[in-house]
Design a protein around this motif. Structure first.
Motif, PDB file in Angstrom:
ATOM      1  N   PHE A 121      15.997  74.617   0.366  1.00  0.00           N
ATOM      2  CA  PHE A 121      15.639  73.752  -0.799  1.00  0.00           C
ATOM      3  C   PHE A 121      16.823  72.436  -1.061  1.00  0.00           C
ATOM      4  O   PHE A 121      15.448  71.883  -1.148  1.00  0.00           O
ATOM      5  N   GLY A 122      17.263  72.189  -0.615  1.00  0.00           N
ATOM      6  CA  GLY A 122      17.961  70.972  -0.283  1.00  0.00           C
ATOM      7  C   GLY A 122      17.226  70.045   0.346  1.00  0.00           C
ATOM      8  O   GLY A 122      17.222  68.918   0.021  1.00  0.00           O
ATOM      9  N   GLU A 165      14.282  70.569   1.313  1.00  0.00           N
ATOM     10  CA  GLU A 165      12.773  69.816   0.871  1.00  0.00           C
ATOM     11  C   GLU A 165      13.165  68.631  -0.242  1.00  0.00           C
ATOM     12  O   GLU A 165      12.699  67.642   0.183  1.00  0.00           O
ATOM     13  N   GLN A 166      14.091  68.557  -1.338  1.00  0.00           N
ATOM     14  CA  GLN A 166      14.526  67.660  -1.673  1.00  0.00           C
ATOM     15  C   GLN A 166      14.559  66.432  -1.758  1.00  0.00           C
ATOM     16  O   GLN A 166      14.344  65.624  -2.256  1.00  0.00           O
ATOM     17  N   PHE A 167      15.627  66.343  -0.478  1.00  0.00           N
ATOM     18  CA  PHE A 167      15.737  64.943   0.544  1.00  0.00           C
ATOM     19  C   PHE A 167      15.149  64.393   1.151  1.00  0.00           C
ATOM     20  O   PHE A 167      14.832  63.468   1.919  1.00  0.00           O
ATOM     21  N   PHE A 173      21.923  70.063   4.836  1.00  0.00           N
ATOM     22  CA  PHE A 173      21.386  68.924   4.795  1.00  0.00           C
ATOM     23  C   PHE A 173      23.039  67.742   5.827  1.00  0.00           C
ATOM     24  O   PHE A 173      22.624  66.286   5.015  1.00  0.00           O
TER      25      PHE A 173
END
Lengths: 278, 249
Positions: free
Chosen positions: A104-105, A107-109, A157
């Motif tokens: 999830f992280g 993808e967000q970053f 990340f």
């Protein structure tokens, strides 16, 4: 990445939670934050990744400066550098598989999306879990495993600073040990700056380099862990118990006038005593 | 911060805290009837004065109450816009807004100054007369749990939002389409948490021998003091005056 608190205060409405915090959290070290419940530990760490902004003073995190009422345009760049594992992170899962939860992280970053699967596997391996967990439902895992997934979802990340808020609550002895191993590895091999807030001084003593002691929103002690923890009586005044290993050495010195020194591990302490008796 | 003040009980000492919960619940019913039968703006403003006086006596900051009302600003704004579109009389709009604010403030007075267990007790006693035709105990338990859950769920939402923000999904800075994604992401853990909490609460009730089927002897002594009579009296007088005012005008 060094973190500087310049005379920082923080209030929730009229209630002042932190007052005049002026400390430096050194780069590539493990720093522990100790204090009673309500002493401001969680507020302090949330100021580091911009979840809260100071009411007065400023927080310098690498090149980022967090000041009162000043909106940071590239807040995600800061959060990319400062990963945070919350208290009971397992309560905040929302994906149906472990692989989606960890990814999830990333993808967000928008970070190395092409290597996503590979990185998910690496993160999982770092926390001591194998690929068989990838398609499992995170809600069905044990508490220790859930905590590991939460840590993996931050490690993926590769942040420069990692913050753990009360990481050992609800963990058994084995899980605690594997957590300590992981944090030591993160510091030694990957040079991460690690911040851990906890009540458990025994656990912190075995892990951290420096300690910050908070009481009623103020820093009462800050510095090398031995220098801070050996002041047992003063710590007790602020509701913090010194680690048992330090306490034992202090008692031996006080009652038998024998200086056996301070150790991080019980085995080392036993060896010292054995050497002395011999 | 606001998440922490909605429907939360503040355990402090005040005249309103000390009131008998049954009197408080009856008073709120009388108050609701009064504000809904009166169509006069000035009478409704008089009710506002009463609410402000009770807030003052509750020893809880005015700020907390008004922050809670401020949260309803979009709802009020939406009502105003719709009323203007439908060409509703301006007096009517003002009246409804005053009524609405009075109602919100009074319900917050009740929840800020009364424990949820006391509210259930009062409801059980008041509706006890309908016991033969309605499952009063179950209804009261549902109301209590709902009241208890609101602050818990709001606090949890706050936590999840912070967790999402630290993984690059900040609701405050997100664009409109991203906000929708964030809301979707929040719903799942909220549901799981609600079920988990509901299970825990049910177990906690069960281990303490709580049963919907059996009647328990209340451990409370329901004392009615002089101030309780005075408080209830004011509400009865207000209701009578409102009825008189409606009949005369």
């Amino acid at each position: 990445m060094e973190i500087k608190f310049n005379h920082v205060s923080f209030s929730y409405g009229s209630k002042e939670v932190l007052s005049d915090i002026d400390i430096v959290i050194p780069k590539s070290k493990i720093t522990g934050i100790v204090g009673k419940s309500g002493s401001g530990k969680t507020t302090l760490i949330q100021l580091i990744n911009g979840l809260l902004l100071p009411t007065s003073g400023s927080v310098e995190v690498g090149s980022f400066v967090l000041e009162p009422n000043k909106k940071i345009n590239n807040i995600n760049a800061l959060r990319f550098d400062v990963g945070m594992v919350f208290q009971f992170p397992e309560e905040q899962f929302f994906h149906t598989t472990v692989s989606k939860e960890i990814g999830f992280g990333l993808e967000q970053f928008n970070y190395k999306r092409d290597k996503k699967d590979e990185r998910i596997r690496e993160a999982l391996k770092m926390v001591g879990l194998n690929d068989s967990y990838l398609e499992r439902d995170p809600f069905s895992l044990s508490n220790g495993e859930k905590r590991k997934i939460a840590i993996a979802s931050i490690l993926i990340f590769n942040p420069k600073v990692i913050i753990f808020d009360e990481p050992t609550i609800g963990l058994d002895f084995e899980s605690k040990k594997s957590f300590i191993r992981l944090v030591k590895l993160l510091k030694k091999r990957y040079n991460k700056t690690i911040i851990i807030s906890s009540h458990d001084t025994d656990f912190l003593h075995s892990l951290v380099d420096n300690v910050i002691v908070l009481n009623k929103g103020k820093v009462v002690f800050s510095g090398d862990k031995y220098e801070v923890f050996k002041q047992e009586k003063r710590l007790r005044k602020y509701g913090v118990l010194a680690p048992k290993l330090i306490s034992f050495s202090n008692k031996v010195l006080e009652k038998k006038k024998i200086k056996i020194g301070y150790r991080d591990e019980i085995n080392d302490l036993i060896k010292d005593i054995y050497r002395y008796v011999k | 911060m606001l998440n922490n003040i909605v429907f939360k009980y503040f355990p402090i000492q005040s005249y309103i805290h000390m009131l008998n919960p049954i009197i408080k619940v009856i008073s709120i019913f009388l108050f609701i009837i009064s504000i809904f039968i009166s169509n006069n703006i000035f009478v409704n403003l008089l009710f506002t004065c009463l609410v402000l006086l009770i807030i003052f006596l509750s020893n809880i900051s005015f700020k907390l109450y008004f922050k809670a009302v401020w949260k309803m600003k979009y709802f009020i704004l939406m009502y105003i816009v719709i009323s203007f579109i439908c060409r509703v009389d301006i007096r009517e709009i003002i009246l409804i807004i005053i009524r609405f604010i009075n109602l919100i403030l009074y319900s917050f007075i009740l929840t800020y100054t009364t424990k949820s267990s006391d509210i259930t007790y009062a409801l059980e006693r008041i509706f006890g007369i309908f016991k033969c035709i309605l499952p009063v105990k179950a209804i009261c338990l549902i109301i209590t749990l709902a009241l208890q859950f609101i602050p818990i769920l709001l606090e949890q939402t706050n936590k999840i939002m912070k967790s999402l923000a630290s993984r690059g999904m900040d609701y405050k800075t997100a664009k409109l389409n991203e906000k929708w994604r964030i809301l979707k992401a929040i719903i799942i853990p909220m549901f799981t948490l609600s079920f988990k909490r509901a299970d825990e609460v049910a177990d906690a009730y069960e281990v303490r021998y709580y049963s919907l089927k059996e009647d328990i002897v209340p451990f409370r002594e329901s004392k009615v003091m002089l101030f309780d009579y005075f408080y209830l009296g004011i509400h009865i007088v207000l209701l009578i005056l409102t009825i008189v005012e409606v009949i005369i005008l």
